[in-house]
Design a protein around this motif. Structure first.
Motif, PDB file in Angstrom:
ATOM      1  N   UNK A 101       0.852  -1.187   0.000  1.00 39.56           N
ATOM      2  CA  UNK A 101       0.000   0.000   0.000  1.00 39.56           C
ATOM      3  C   UNK A 101       0.890   1.239   0.000  1.00 39.56           C
ATOM      4  N   UNK A 102       0.320   2.319  -0.476  1.00 37.52           N
ATOM      5  CA  UNK A 102       1.043   3.589  -0.505  1.00 37.52           C
ATOM      6  C   UNK A 102       0.119   4.656   0.045  1.00 37.52           C
ATOM      7  N   UNK A 103       0.622   5.418   1.015  1.00 35.53           N
ATOM      8  CA  UNK A 103      -0.102   6.546   1.588  1.00 35.53           C
ATOM      9  C   UNK A 103       0.752   7.777   1.328  1.00 35.53           C
ATOM     10  N   UNK A 104       0.145   8.813   0.793  1.00 35.37           N
ATOM     11  CA  UNK A 104       0.921  10.015   0.487  1.00 35.37           C
ATOM     12  C   UNK A 104       0.083  11.271   0.689  1.00 35.37           C
ATOM     13  N   UNK A 105       0.788  12.342   0.962  1.00 36.10           N
ATOM     14  CA  UNK A 105       0.161  13.646   1.152  1.00 36.10           C
ATOM     15  C   UNK A 105       1.067  14.722   0.591  1.00 36.10           C
TER      16      UNK A 105
END
Length: 181
Positions: A101-105
């Motif tokens: 998974x990839x979480x980005x902001x």
């Protein structure tokens, strides 16, 4: 001869349809969560393919030896080959679906790889980005870290938009196959 042509045509259509489905999902719109981060997960087709491949491998492991004697080396070679084929594709698909998974902001990217290892990098620290077409991985490098992002993440187009905004690389330069929204 005709049966083989029909079989290979069906296989080609099935693979093409699956790849088209996976690529289309990369263009799916994703919304940010309460904290302003976007969360990308692998397509459910990976989970389905992983379960089916693992079950087929298990069926071959159980039932193929029952069809012949225990000392029949041909059966055991067949079992090993079938396990390599079905578990060799099923287990990695299942691992990608469960773990990657990839979480980005606005400031950072948090990526969990296929083995569940988490890495965080800052957009400003990225020194190189390459798309590896053979593995289907977008590789983001900093001085100390390397993060790999799979091409079949649902909503990958949003991630590539952020790459264009936060770095010097463009979608065209990276050549990542992304479906239309």
């Amino acid at each position: 001869m005709t049966e083989k042509i029909i079989l290979y045509t069906i296989i080609g259509i099935a693979v093409s349809t699956a790849l088209a489905f996976l690529t289309k999902a990369t263009g799916k719109a994703v919304a940010s969560d309460e904290s302003g981060y976007f969360n990308l997960r692998m397509n459910k087709l990976y989970g389905i393919m992983g379960i089916v491949g693992s079950l087929f491998g298990l069926l071959f492991l159980i039932f193929l030896p029952l069809t012949a004697g225990v000392n029949d080396s041909g059966v055991w070679i067949g079992v090993i080959l079938m396990l390599l084929i079905f578990w060799g594709t099923g287990i990695p698909c299942l691992m990608y679906y469960r773990n990657h998974r990839v979480t980005f902001g606005d400031n950072s990217i948090i990526a969990t790889n296929v083995y569940g290892k988490v890495k965080e990098i800052k957009w400003s620290d990225i020194s190189d980005i390459r798309f590896k077409a053979l593995s289907g991985l977008l590789v983001l490098k900093t001085q100390n870290e390397q993060v790999k992002v799979h091409q079949h993440l649902v909503g990958l187009s949003k991630f590539v938009e952020f790459i264009e905004i936060k770095t010097k690389w463009t979608r065209k330069e990276l050549k990542v196959p992304i479906g239309k929204k």
